[in-house]
Design an enzyme around this catalytic site. Structure first.
Site, PDB file in Angstrom:
ATOM      1  CE1 TYR A 269     -56.575 -21.162  70.574  1.00 19.54           C
ATOM      2  CE2 TYR A 269     -57.759 -22.132  72.435  1.00 19.54           C
ATOM      3  CZ  TYR A 269     -56.598 -21.201  72.024  1.00 19.54           C
ATOM      4  OH  TYR A 269     -55.767 -20.843  72.824  1.00 19.54           O
ATOM      5  CG  ASP A 304     -56.533 -14.963  66.410  1.00 22.37           C
ATOM      6  OD1 ASP A 304     -55.832 -14.679  67.310  1.00 22.37           O
ATOM      7  OD2 ASP A 304     -57.538 -15.355  66.540  1.00 22.37           O
ATOM      8  CE  LYS A 376     -61.388 -11.101  68.939  1.00 20.58           C
ATOM      9  NZ  LYS A 376     -61.224 -12.183  69.985  1.00 20.58           N
TER      10      LYS A 376
END
Length: 532
Positions: A269, A304, A376
């Site tokens: 990320y 995500d 998640k």
């Protein structure tokens, strides 16, 4: 956490095994690279584990002052432990805090000790850092005792809700209200830009933009408040923050010391979305995950985010690829299945035909590939238009997929996403949506089976095939500088359409290749507990 372990897709198990083998092949050179390097944040985290905290009158943490002084005198490649404890044993100061103050004033010089002096410094530093790790062990046992005493969340998915006003003293009553309304996990979003700070702010903070600063004192205050609410409600409320950015190892250490329960901690990320140097990120994430493993913290990964910049249908296989890589890196660092909150999201354009079936296929694929992990599940954000009625319905569909596929951690979607920062009333409505769907669906996943060879199964199999193809492509990727294949793929824009070269990005100047005389008691002690 209870998860649904029974696969419900008729995937070719040989292909699943092949995907994991390729993930290991891609990941091993990165781990090898991480083992050969250190960073300023790894070294500062080591000093924090040894008990050094606080900041000078200008707000610069003492760990920064001390690490910078050592680096200026002898370089970073040997680590800070031997020079620091050698100085203490030579009588330069009676403790770390005094030594840091003297170093900041320029009144002490450091060396890399040799012979008997090196042996003594090794022993002293190992003892000090070992005491810090034992404090983390004690906080983990404290969590276990508290859960046993007050009770745990009654079922999964755990309901995950965000608060962050910028003011920790405003966050606390909002977090407690969210827990009373049904949230099981409270996430305190960090202030915008903190991931790019190469220091951890000190003390309780009351100013932050779109979030609240992650500091040790803020962790302590929120943990104490949620413990109080846990006793009130008769169920343990978990606390989440962010171990990411330039201070990832330090924040991981502080989270362990203050008994946080989850930390956002993704392997790529920071590289992709914050332009942090890839080498720095992979070195830091390995150390931070070893700390999380020791502390019993669940990590949340950030797949995500890829779907906020790339199409959720076309890029679905990049999410699965990243999940497999995150799994490999996490387990290599010592994390267990129950600590792998692998991320994925409900981000397909609702105007796409069969969008709900596609979302269901992607969620079922993740659940099938990682049956023991508390996945998640992230709500729609990219295609929230400001139409709150449409948004509320989309969140209901999102919740239904979560119920059907047995997700472990469900982040509550807000109908006002893309409109305003949610009000408390928005959160209440969002929690009502979750409760209605979960109560109405019940154990519907026990009855739901996609048709063998049908649309959902074919889509999942297609994504798995593309994942295998991408991992195989990455495994054979090369660049002129000889970087690990994954770093070459990241530089090519493989994930999230972001091109991040291995020799670029923020924080590169804080990376050092370890010398033959490098020593770090924290990495030594943590390595002893890491899975190989």
């Amino acid at each position: 956490m209870t998860t649904t372990a029974r696969p419900r897709l008729d995937l070719d198990r040989a292909r699943v095994k092949e995907a994991r083998q390729l993930a290991r092949k891609v990941g091993r050179p990165v781990v090898s690279m991480a083992r050969k390097h250190t960073t300023v944040s790894v070294e500062r985290a080591t000093l924090r584990l040894a008990g050094l905290g606080g900041a000078d009158p200008d707000g610069t943490p003492w760990v920064n002052r001390l690490a910078d002084a050592v680096r200026a005198d002898v370089g970073l490649e040997h680590g800070v432990a031997l020079p620091v404890w050698d100085a203490l044993l030579r009588g330069e100061a009676e403790d770390l805090a005094t030594l840091a103050a003297k170093a900041g004033a320029g009144s002490v010089r450091f060396r890399v000790p040799e012979g008997r002096d090196s042996t003594r410094a090794t022993s002293a530093s190992r003892k000090a850092v070992g005491a810090g790790l034992r404090r983390i062990d004690a906080r983990r046992k404290e969590r276990e005792r508290l859960i046993a005493k007050v009770g745990d969340a009654p079922a999964t998915p755990w309901i995950y809700l965000i608060v962050a006003t910028g003011d920790i003293h405003e966050d606390i009553p909002q977090a407690q209200a969210a827990a009373r309304a049904g949230a099981d996990v409270i996430a305190v979003i960090r202030s915008t830009g903190q991931s790019l700070l190469d220091f951890v702010p000190e003390g309780a903070t009351r100013e932050g933009f779109a979030g609240t600063y992650a500091t040790q004192e803020n962790f302590r205050l929120m943990r104490a408040a949620l413990d109080e609410t846990s006793r009130e409600l008769g169920r343990y409320i978990r606390l989440t923050n962010y171990a990411s950015g330039l201070c990832m190892p330090e924040i991981a250490a502080l989270a362990g010391l203050e008994r946080l329960d989850m930390m956002l901690n993704d392997s790529m990320y920071g590289i992709l979305f914050r332009d942090i140097n890839p080498v720095r990120t992979f070195v830091d994430q390995r150390f931070s995950r070893q700390v999380h493993a020791r502390a019993g913290i669940i990590i949340n990964t950030g797949e995500d985010n890829y779907l906020t910049t790339a199409d959720a249908v076309e890029a679905a296989h990049t999410v699965t690829t990243s999940q497999l890589l995150n799994e490999y890196f996490a387990k290599e660092a010592g994390l267990e299945d129950w600590q792998l909150g692998l991320g994925h999201a409900f981000e397909i354009d609702p105007d796409v035909p069969d969008s709900f079936r596609l979302e269901l296929a992607h969620a079922m694929l993740a659940r099938d590939l990682f049956p023991k992990a508390p996945l998640k599940w992230m709500p729609p954000t990219r295609h929230m238009t400001g139409d709150v009625f449409r948004g509320y319905l989309l969140d209901g569909f999102f919740n239904l997929v979560g119920a059907l596929t047995g997700q472990g951690i469900l982040l509550v979607g807000m109908m006002t996403e893309a409109v305003v920062t949610p009000w408390l009333s928005d959160r209440d409505l969002a929690l009502q949506n979750v409760r209605y769907v979960m109560n109405a669906a019940g154990n519907l996943r026990e009855d739901f089976r996609p048709a063998p060879g049908g649309f959902i199964e074919r889509r999942a199999d297609h994504v798995l095939g593309e994942t295998i193809g991408l991992l195989d492509q990455i495994a054979h990727d090369t660049d002129a500088a000889g970087h690990p294949p994954l770093l070459a793929a990241i530089a090519d824009g493989t994930f999230g359409l972001m091109k991040r070269p291995a020799d670029g990005g923020r924080g590169l100047d804080g990376v050092a290749r370890k010398s033959a005389r490098y020593y770090n008691p924290a990495t030594e002690l943590l390595d002893q507990g890491a899975a190989r």
